[in-house]
Design a protein around this motif. Sequence first.
Motif, PDB file in Angstrom:
ATOM      1  N   GLU A 360       0.828  -1.194   0.000  1.00 49.66           N
ATOM      2  CA  GLU A 360       0.000   0.000   0.000  1.00 49.66           C
ATOM      3  C   GLU A 360       0.864   1.245   0.000  1.00 49.66           C
ATOM      4  OE1 GLU A 360      -2.698  -0.019   3.178  1.00 49.66           O
ATOM      5  OE2 GLU A 360      -3.378  -2.048   2.828  1.00 49.66           O
ATOM      6  N   LYS A 361       0.441   2.208  -0.822  1.00 52.33           N
ATOM      7  CA  LYS A 361       1.151   3.463  -0.847  1.00 52.33           C
ATOM      8  C   LYS A 361       0.747   4.310   0.356  1.00 52.33           C
ATOM      9  CE  LYS A 361       1.685   3.714  -5.863  1.00 52.33           C
ATOM     10  NZ  LYS A 361       1.440   4.515  -7.081  1.00 52.33           N
ATOM     11  N   SER A 362       1.648   5.159   0.737  1.00 47.85           N
ATOM     12  CA  SER A 362       1.390   6.027   1.891  1.00 47.85           C
ATOM     13  C   SER A 362       0.271   6.999   1.573  1.00 47.85           C
ATOM     14  CB  SER A 362       2.658   6.803   2.255  1.00 47.85           C
ATOM     15  OG  SER A 362       2.370   7.784   3.219  1.00 47.85           O
ATOM     16  N   LEU A 363      -0.589   7.211   2.556  1.00 49.63           N
ATOM     17  CA  LEU A 363      -1.651   8.193   2.418  1.00 49.63           C
ATOM     18  C   LEU A 363      -1.284   9.504   3.098  1.00 49.63           C
ATOM     19  CD1 LEU A 363      -4.864   6.055   2.956  1.00 49.63           C
ATOM     20  CD2 LEU A 363      -3.898   6.897   0.820  1.00 49.63           C
ATOM     21  N   SER A 364      -0.029   9.645   3.457  1.00 44.34           N
ATOM     22  CA  SER A 364       0.425  10.880   4.083  1.00 44.34           C
ATOM     23  C   SER A 364       0.323  12.038   3.099  1.00 44.34           C
ATOM     24  CB  SER A 364       1.866  10.730   4.561  1.00 44.34           C
ATOM     25  OG  SER A 364       2.417  11.989   4.897  1.00 44.34           O
ATOM     26  N   LEU A 365      -0.232  13.149   3.555  1.00 45.70           N
ATOM     27  CA  LEU A 365      -0.374  14.320   2.700  1.00 45.70           C
ATOM     28  C   LEU A 365       0.979  14.807   2.224  1.00 45.70           C
ATOM     29  CD1 LEU A 365      -1.990  16.646   1.468  1.00 45.70           C
ATOM     30  CD2 LEU A 365      -1.881  17.809   3.676  1.00 45.70           C
ATOM     31  N   ALA A 366       1.979  14.841   3.126  1.00 44.78           N
ATOM     32  CA  ALA A 366       3.307  15.336   2.757  1.00 44.78           C
ATOM     33  C   ALA A 366       3.957  14.442   1.713  1.00 44.78           C
ATOM     34  CB  ALA A 366       4.176  15.429   4.009  1.00 44.78           C
ATOM     35  N   ASP A 367       3.857  13.095   1.897  1.00 42.31           N
ATOM     36  CA  ASP A 367       4.474  12.170   0.941  1.00 42.31           C
ATOM     37  C   ASP A 367       3.847  12.306  -0.448  1.00 42.31           C
ATOM     38  OD1 ASP A 367       6.067  11.307   2.959  1.00 42.31           O
ATOM     39  OD2 ASP A 367       4.925   9.486   3.393  1.00 42.31           O
TER      40      ASP A 367
END
Length: 407
Positions: A360-367
């Motif tokens: 799964e890809k990161s759901l972090s806004l910054a990333d």
Amino acid sequence: MTDLNTIKQRFGIIGHSPALLRAIDIAVQVASTDLSVLITGESGTGKEVFPQIIHQFSPRKHGTYIAVNCGAIPEGTIDSELFGHEKGSFTGAIDKRKGYFEVADKGTIFLDEVAELPLSTQVRLLRVLESGEFLKVGSSQVQKGDVRVVAATNVDVQRAIEKGEFREDLFYRLSSVPIRIPPLRERREDIELLFKKFANDFSEKYRMPPIRLDNQARELLISHDWPGNVRQLKNITEQISIIEQERTINADTLRIYLPENATRLPVLLRNEMVDQKTFNTEREILYQVLWDMKKDINDLKKLVNTLMQEPVPYESRPVYHEPSNEVIIQTPIATKNNEPNPRYPVINAQEIPETEIYEEKSLSLADNEKELIKKALDKHNGRRKQAAAELGISDRTLFRKIKEYDL
């Protein structure tokens, strides 16, 4: 001291109940100070009049008065509305803008439904109340303001604090002087006065004789609990004035317009509202979709793992039908020794290649933001102006993001 009857006439307040007169008196007394005021009371009691009294009897009466309904402003834009923003601070910020606190300098700002403010905005508001300082959205320059804050809410603030919906320190800072507006059921001596006032107003508005109540209807009107308070009484008076041909209203007619069960409903907090998935920006919609997809993928993975671990009954195993290239599912024909028929070869689950593990890809806004900036720069060969246009942000914002992510 200003006569209370003069104040009531000036601001259109009807009633003689001691609780109402006490609220007016407190508003006049506190007006000459700069203390913050928190007005509480049920919906429909007329809380919006008291901030005007405070402003008009204060030294700030010649300054700006702004009334803000905090519950009507989307969460994504409330900080910008209250404190302003700089050009390019977010998508769509094509120019700098003053917030209400900057516009109302030397004046008064009324924050209605203050309990609906997000917690992040409550922190900003607390700083304004304590030091008079605030930051525009997208700015690092501290601004000073001189604004008198009057707030109002129909929410049980103590309950909201227990649920983590409202900051306790902000509550104590706002309620330097609390004013409680009594509900209509606690000022029954004012109900008939209000009814007559509304009846005469609607008589002039619709050019018809005013309605009147007989004795039984008057008793029913006064004994009713009025959960919607003055607003409900006004609406019902208007309905009767328009619909009924007979100008003298009896109890049976009045009862038609009154709710059968006048039960007061509790005020819901934000997280208790029905269907509160209101999205204010496209970004919030996107992240909600991604979050739902992540949940679906996790559920699917659990289902696949469960099916792989459980033994598959022999009768339900899929087989190949020899005359055709199509794969069909059927119960294989067994031999006399109850052995599988070689004519129908059984698929061995161990021969199925292992599925590729999905990372799964990161759901972090910054990333995600960093990745999008990288792709835009690569696409335009490092030309920031074209990349910024592709991303829908200003050159200045893109330059700041490049430095922030060390690209």
